[in-house]
Design a protein around this motif. Structure first.
Motif, PDB file in Angstrom:
ATOM      1  N   GLN A   1      38.718  35.579  36.798  1.00 61.76           N
ATOM      2  CA  GLN A   1      39.912  35.342  37.705  1.00 61.76           C
ATOM      3  C   GLN A   1      40.678  34.356  37.015  1.00 61.76           C
ATOM      4  O   GLN A   1      41.956  34.376  37.035  1.00 61.76           O
ATOM      5  CB  GLN A   1      39.486  34.845  39.071  1.00 61.76           C
ATOM      6  CG  GLN A   1      40.468  34.516  39.975  1.00 61.76           C
ATOM      7  CD  GLN A   1      41.484  35.756  40.517  1.00 61.76           C
ATOM      8  OE1 GLN A   1      40.987  36.850  40.198  1.00 61.76           O
ATOM      9  NE2 GLN A   1      42.390  35.745  41.105  1.00 61.76           N
TER      10      GLN A   1
ATOM     11  N   THR B   1      34.962  32.115  38.477  1.00 62.02           N
ATOM     12  CA  THR B   1      36.293  32.430  37.973  1.00 62.02           C
ATOM     13  C   THR B   1      36.150  32.614  36.382  1.00 62.02           C
ATOM     14  O   THR B   1      37.092  33.008  35.761  1.00 62.02           O
ATOM     15  CB  THR B   1      37.321  31.397  38.297  1.00 62.02           C
ATOM     16  OG1 THR B   1      36.901  30.204  37.938  1.00 62.02           O
ATOM     17  CG2 THR B   1      37.529  31.458  39.793  1.00 62.02           C
TER      18      THR B   1
ATOM     19  N   ASN C   1      36.316  38.537  38.409  1.00 59.30           N
ATOM     20  CA  ASN C   1      37.923  38.707  39.103  1.00 59.30           C
ATOM     21  C   ASN C   1      37.501  38.519  40.366  1.00 59.30           C
ATOM     22  O   ASN C   1      36.438  38.965  40.995  1.00 59.30           O
ATOM     23  CB  ASN C   1      38.513  39.848  38.625  1.00 59.30           C
ATOM     24  CG  ASN C   1      38.949  39.673  37.204  1.00 59.30           C
ATOM     25  OD1 ASN C   1      38.121  40.261  36.204  1.00 59.30           O
ATOM     26  ND2 ASN C   1      40.163  39.347  36.927  1.00 59.30           N
TER      27      ASN C   1
END
Length: 446
Positions: free
Chosen positions: A366, A415, A419
């Motif tokens: 992410q 992260t 994701n």
């Protein structure tokens, strides 16, 4: 008993309004998720149920029931604004990526934007429910239930890795759409991803979350809620956790292993008790020893000795950071596909191999997706929202509060390699809503 513990038993301080919000959109979403998965709805259920949630919130506001927003919501609104603004950069083709028209990229962007919006509605709706409508303990229990579902899905993936079936939604789709890999991950229920990670092909648990990495991410986010909600059934909870070791190890998911270690350390430190900290460290050492001397030990050793994905991850991290340098404010609006692989541009996708080469920049975590797709502005806004919550609710040491804040802290670590869309972010928002409602019950109107 601390004030935070009492807060969990108290009713919210904000007054009861004339219009009641029903619990079924949230309770049905969580309780029936295995059914949604089997039907082929999976993550599609979030935008579907966001519609009645939004309608009910609007109807309640029209009848005099105010819609409360979570603390720090301005950070999240800024993030959503950047997501929208960055769509203007979709036509850019950074060096080393496959050239495409902006229109070819809009489908993925629309999907992510719709999910971000849907989960935002879920956050607001869950946070506006009263104790009479849907108690916080009930939400924590439903999240604990999903942990049990995750363990069951993991066992299915380990012992019946090739299990899969055609869902009703999948059957209703045209062949040209349902056969695409991304669509398959949403509408085609399967137990595991079959991958060669340690020198041999073997199943890695995925059910009911679509991907092995998502399975590991959700396992880490939900385990705290399971422990809290099953405190009255300690023997069964202990047995479940012991059984869960099998799919945890067999998933070959190093990110999950790190996340569980960080979670245990965080809870021990937040408790403020040195005896608990020492106990966690001792228990962790004993657990590692037990795993290593058991048949699972060979799996752990093989995974640590085989870092096949490390080179790809390093390659994609470098590409993501290059993207920040060239478009630091709003990023490129979405991910991009590299030309070929990390060693040669000649290795790429073909009709016979849809997933060969052509790695996705921003698909390996992410953090890297935020930096590449939405620049520093979007990244700071995203983390700013959750960091604001951690600080705002830092005094909440209730069991549910600790489980919720632990999930947020674990998500920060995750992260780097996972994701967040869709289900991990949904569970993070529900954790945030629980912290928010815990504080509201103490008389804080925000």
């Amino acid at each position: 008993m601390t004030s935070a513990h009492l807060a969990e038993r108290a009713s919210p301080s904000y007054p009861r309004e004339g219009f009641d919000l029903p619990a079924w959109p949230v309770a049905g979403l969580l309780l029936l998720y295995p059914l949604w998965w089997a039907l082929g709805l999976g993550v599609l259920i979030f935008p579907i149920l966001a519609v009645p949630m939004a309608v009910l919130l609007i109807r309640g506001a029209a009848r005099g029931r105010p819609v409360r927003m979570p603390p720090g919501f301005a950070w999240w609104l800024l993030f959503l604004a950047v997501v929208v603004v960055s769509i203007g950069a979709l036509g850019a083709d950074p060096a080393g990526t496959v050239p495409e028209r902006a229109s070819a990229r809009i489908v993925g962007v629309a999907f992510r934007l719709a999910q971000y919006a849907s989960l935002t509605v879920l956050l607001v709706y869950a946070g506006n429910l009263t104790e009479r409508e849907l108690p916080r303990r009930r939400i924590a229990g439903l999240l604990g239930w999903l942990f049990v579902v995750t363990v069951a899905g993991g066992l299915l993936g380990v012992f019946a890795g090739h299990f899969a079936f055609t869902s009703p939604v999948e059957m209703a789709l045209p062949a040209g759409i349902r056969n695409k890999g991304f669509v398959q991950s949403m509408v085609h229920p399967y137990a595991a991803q079959i991958m060669d990670v340690v020198g041999e092909t073997r199943p890695r648990p995925a059910a009911p979350w679509g991907y092995t990495n998502t399975w590991g991410n959700n396992f880490c986010l939900l385990v705290g809620f399971f422990i809290v909600s099953s405190s009255k059934h300690r023997l069964l909870a202990t047995l479940c956790l012991l059984v869960a070791l099998v799919p945890v190890v067999e998933s070959l998911n190093r990110g999950l292993w790190i996340g569980l270690g960080v979670s245990a350390l965080y809870v021990a430190l937040r408790s403020g008790r040195i005896t608990l900290l020492l106990g966690v460290l001792a228990a962790s050492a004993l657990l590692v020893l037990v795993v290593l001397v058991s048949p699972l030990g060979s799996t752990v050793t093989a995974r640590l000795d085989n870092g096949k994905s490390d080179g790809v991850r390093s390659f994609l991290v470098g590409r993501a950071l290059d993207g920040v340098v060239h478009s630091p404010v709003i990023g490129y609006g979405s991910t991009r596909t590299t030309i070929g692989g990390r060693n040669s541009i000649a290795v790429g996708e073909s009709a016979a191999c849809e997933r060969c080469g052509n790695f996705t920049v921003g698909g390996n975590g992410q953090l890297w997706q935020l930096l590449y797709a939405h620049g520093l502005t979007g990244t700071i806004a995203y983390f700013g929202f959750f960091a604001h919550g951690l600080w705002r609710f830092r005094r909440d040491r209730s069991p549910t509060g600790l489980a919720a804040s632990c999930a947020i802290v674990a998500s920060f670590v995750a992260t780097l390699w996972y994701n967040a869309l869709v289900t991990p972010l949904a569970f993070l928002f529900l954790a945030y809503a629980l912290l928010w409602r815990n504080q509201s019950s103490e008389g804080d109107p925000t």
